[in-house]
Scaffold this motif. Structure first.
Motif, PDB file in Angstrom:
ATOM      1  N   TYR A  59       0.869  -1.178   0.000  1.00 29.09           N
ATOM      2  CA  TYR A  59       0.000   0.000   0.000  1.00 29.09           C
ATOM      3  C   TYR A  59       0.907   1.230   0.000  1.00 29.09           C
ATOM      4  O   TYR A  59       1.506   1.577   1.017  1.00 29.09           O
ATOM      5  CB  TYR A  59      -0.910  -0.006   1.237  1.00 29.09           C
ATOM      6  CG  TYR A  59      -1.984  -1.065   1.157  1.00 29.09           C
ATOM      7  CD1 TYR A  59      -3.302  -0.720   0.889  1.00 29.09           C
ATOM      8  CD2 TYR A  59      -1.664  -2.409   1.325  1.00 29.09           C
ATOM      9  CE1 TYR A  59      -4.290  -1.694   0.792  1.00 29.09           C
ATOM     10  CE2 TYR A  59      -2.638  -3.389   1.226  1.00 29.09           C
ATOM     11  CZ  TYR A  59      -3.948  -3.026   0.962  1.00 29.09           C
ATOM     12  OH  TYR A  59      -4.922  -3.996   0.848  1.00 29.09           O
ATOM     13  N   MET A  61       2.136   5.110  -0.301  1.00 31.90           N
ATOM     14  CA  MET A  61       1.785   6.504  -0.115  1.00 31.90           C
ATOM     15  C   MET A  61       2.200   7.228  -1.400  1.00 31.90           C
ATOM     16  O   MET A  61       3.346   7.093  -1.848  1.00 31.90           O
ATOM     17  CB  MET A  61       2.541   7.065   1.093  1.00 31.90           C
ATOM     18  CG  MET A  61       2.202   8.478   1.437  1.00 31.90           C
ATOM     19  SD  MET A  61       3.167   9.039   2.890  1.00 31.90           S
ATOM     20  CE  MET A  61       2.176   8.388   4.211  1.00 31.90           C
ATOM     21  N   PHE A  82      -2.516   5.472  -1.546  1.00 33.64           N
ATOM     22  CA  PHE A  82      -3.297   6.473  -0.822  1.00 33.64           C
ATOM     23  C   PHE A  82      -2.551   7.804  -0.839  1.00 33.64           C
ATOM     24  O   PHE A  82      -1.318   7.831  -0.882  1.00 33.64           O
ATOM     25  CB  PHE A  82      -3.629   6.010   0.603  1.00 33.64           C
ATOM     26  CG  PHE A  82      -2.445   5.765   1.493  1.00 33.64           C
ATOM     27  CD1 PHE A  82      -2.042   6.716   2.434  1.00 33.64           C
ATOM     28  CD2 PHE A  82      -1.737   4.567   1.434  1.00 33.64           C
ATOM     29  CE1 PHE A  82      -0.970   6.493   3.276  1.00 33.64           C
ATOM     30  CE2 PHE A  82      -0.657   4.328   2.272  1.00 33.64           C
ATOM     31  CZ  PHE A  82      -0.278   5.288   3.194  1.00 33.64           C
ATOM     32  N   VAL A  84      -0.922  11.605  -0.178  1.00 33.87           N
ATOM     33  CA  VAL A  84      -0.264  12.426   0.841  1.00 33.87           C
ATOM     34  C   VAL A  84       0.068  13.771   0.216  1.00 33.87           C
ATOM     35  O   VAL A  84       0.490  13.847  -0.937  1.00 33.87           O
ATOM     36  CB  VAL A  84       1.025  11.745   1.371  1.00 33.87           C
ATOM     37  CG1 VAL A  84       2.040  11.505   0.258  1.00 33.87           C
ATOM     38  CG2 VAL A  84       1.641  12.581   2.487  1.00 33.87           C
ATOM     39  N   ASP A  90       0.454  15.875   6.781  1.00 33.79           N
ATOM     40  CA  ASP A  90      -0.849  15.412   6.317  1.00 33.79           C
ATOM     41  C   ASP A  90      -1.395  14.365   7.290  1.00 33.79           C
ATOM     42  O   ASP A  90      -1.045  13.184   7.206  1.00 33.79           O
ATOM     43  CB  ASP A  90      -0.706  14.832   4.899  1.00 33.79           C
ATOM     44  CG  ASP A  90      -2.043  14.498   4.275  1.00 33.79           C
ATOM     45  OD1 ASP A  90      -3.037  14.353   5.017  1.00 33.79           O
ATOM     46  OD2 ASP A  90      -2.097  14.378   3.042  1.00 33.79           O
ATOM     47  N   ALA A  93      -3.243  11.279   5.792  1.00 31.42           N
ATOM     48  CA  ALA A  93      -2.329  10.269   5.239  1.00 31.42           C
ATOM     49  C   ALA A  93      -1.672   9.462   6.357  1.00 31.42           C
ATOM     50  O   ALA A  93      -1.523   8.237   6.250  1.00 31.42           O
ATOM     51  CB  ALA A  93      -1.258  10.945   4.383  1.00 31.42           C
ATOM     52  N   THR A  96      -4.245   7.031   7.698  1.00 31.18           N
ATOM     53  CA  THR A  96      -4.470   5.924   6.757  1.00 31.18           C
ATOM     54  C   THR A  96      -3.330   4.922   6.810  1.00 31.18           C
ATOM     55  O   THR A  96      -3.549   3.704   6.858  1.00 31.18           O
ATOM     56  CB  THR A  96      -4.624   6.462   5.326  1.00 31.18           C
ATOM     57  OG1 THR A  96      -5.728   7.377   5.282  1.00 31.18           O
ATOM     58  CG2 THR A  96      -4.883   5.329   4.331  1.00 31.18           C
ATOM     59  N   GLY A  97      -2.091   5.426   6.803  1.00 27.04           N
ATOM     60  CA  GLY A  97      -0.938   4.540   6.873  1.00 27.04           C
ATOM     61  C   GLY A  97      -0.929   3.709   8.145  1.00 27.04           C
ATOM     62  O   GLY A  97      -0.680   2.491   8.118  1.00 27.04           O
ATOM     63  N   VAL A 107       3.006  -1.213   4.169  1.00 23.35           N
ATOM     64  CA  VAL A 107       2.912   0.174   3.715  1.00 23.35           C
ATOM     65  C   VAL A 107       4.259   0.575   3.133  1.00 23.35           C
ATOM     66  O   VAL A 107       5.298   0.425   3.789  1.00 23.35           O
ATOM     67  CB  VAL A 107       2.508   1.114   4.875  1.00 23.35           C
ATOM     68  CG1 VAL A 107       2.647   2.582   4.450  1.00 23.35           C
ATOM     69  CG2 VAL A 107       1.079   0.824   5.309  1.00 23.35           C
ATOM     70  N   LEU A 109       6.781   3.472   1.322  1.00 25.15           N
ATOM     71  CA  LEU A 109       7.001   4.901   1.095  1.00 25.15           C
ATOM     72  C   LEU A 109       8.463   5.174   0.766  1.00 25.15           C
ATOM     73  O   LEU A 109       9.342   4.344   0.998  1.00 25.15           O
ATOM     74  CB  LEU A 109       6.543   5.734   2.292  1.00 25.15           C
ATOM     75  CG  LEU A 109       7.091   5.401   3.666  1.00 25.15           C
ATOM     76  CD1 LEU A 109       8.139   6.423   4.048  1.00 25.15           C
ATOM     77  CD2 LEU A 109       5.984   5.416   4.691  1.00 25.15           C
TER      78      LEU A 109
END
Length: 196
Positions: A59, A61, A82, A84, A90, A93, A96-97, A107, A109
């Motif tokens: 998932y 960012m 998702f 950011v 944010d 964000a 959500t993470g 997750v 990034l």
């Protein structure tokens, strides 16, 4: 087959046709439980390259601009991304993470926040450290080593998970936690260069 699996299969075929992607260290990747996957950022193709080489669905960012239009928004949502807002704290964000990590997901990034065209590993933003400290996730460092040139080798190296348990107990700052992550990514890049 869901859309994520379909998109991953298509991206896998296209990217591995143009780049001789060699993946190392997938044996270090936790088979279950929450994982924060942090990679350096050298090219716009890094997200799909990391996405197709990671052993589990990721998932990601992604910058909010990619969610601006209906079609691109739907595409991003269907590939588990998702939004950011860059340059800002944010909170949505971050929430959500953390939600995905609490659900035991991966997750992904790029802590540098933007591409580093020098090929060196730059300073990371505090968001990576925030996720590492506020969740129980294992942090997996990842190094993408280019350059991105058609039919040339491109390396994706996964390092051993970083256990932040002691650092959480010692209440280190998010900035310090991010520095630990970036240091591990830098080590992977340097180790690759020594072996190349």
């Amino acid at each position: 087959m869901n859309f994520y699996s379909f998109a991953r299969a298509v991206a896998n075929t296209i990217l591995k046709t143009f780049y001789r992607i060699e993946v190392r260290g997938t044996e270090h990747f936790p088979k279950e439980g929450s994982v924060l996957l942090c990679a350096n950022h050298i090219d716009n193709l890094d997200p799909p390259v990391v996405g197709i080489t990671a052993p589990r669905p990721v998932y990601f960012m992604a910058k909010a601009e990619l969610f601006k239009y209906y079609l691109s928004k739907k595409l991003m949502e269907n590939i588990n991304a998702f939004p950011v807002k860059r340059g800002l704290s944010d909170r949505e964000a971050l929430r959500t993470g953390l939600k995905y990590l609490k659900e035991g997901k991966v997750v992904g990034l790029f802590p540098e926040g933007t591409r580093n065209l020098t090929g060196e590993v730059g300073k990371g933003l505090a968001g990576a450290g925030f996720f590492a400290l506020r969740s129980n996730a294992l942090v997996v460092p990842c190094a993408v080593v280019g350059p991105y040139k058609p039919f040339k080798k491109l390396y994706v190296i996964y390092g051993r998970p970083i256990d932040f348990t002691e650092m959480r107990e010692n209440k280190i700052s998010a900035e310090a936690a991010t520095d630990v992550i970036m240091s591990e990514i830098s080590k992977l890049v340097e180790e690759h260069r020594r072996k190349a």
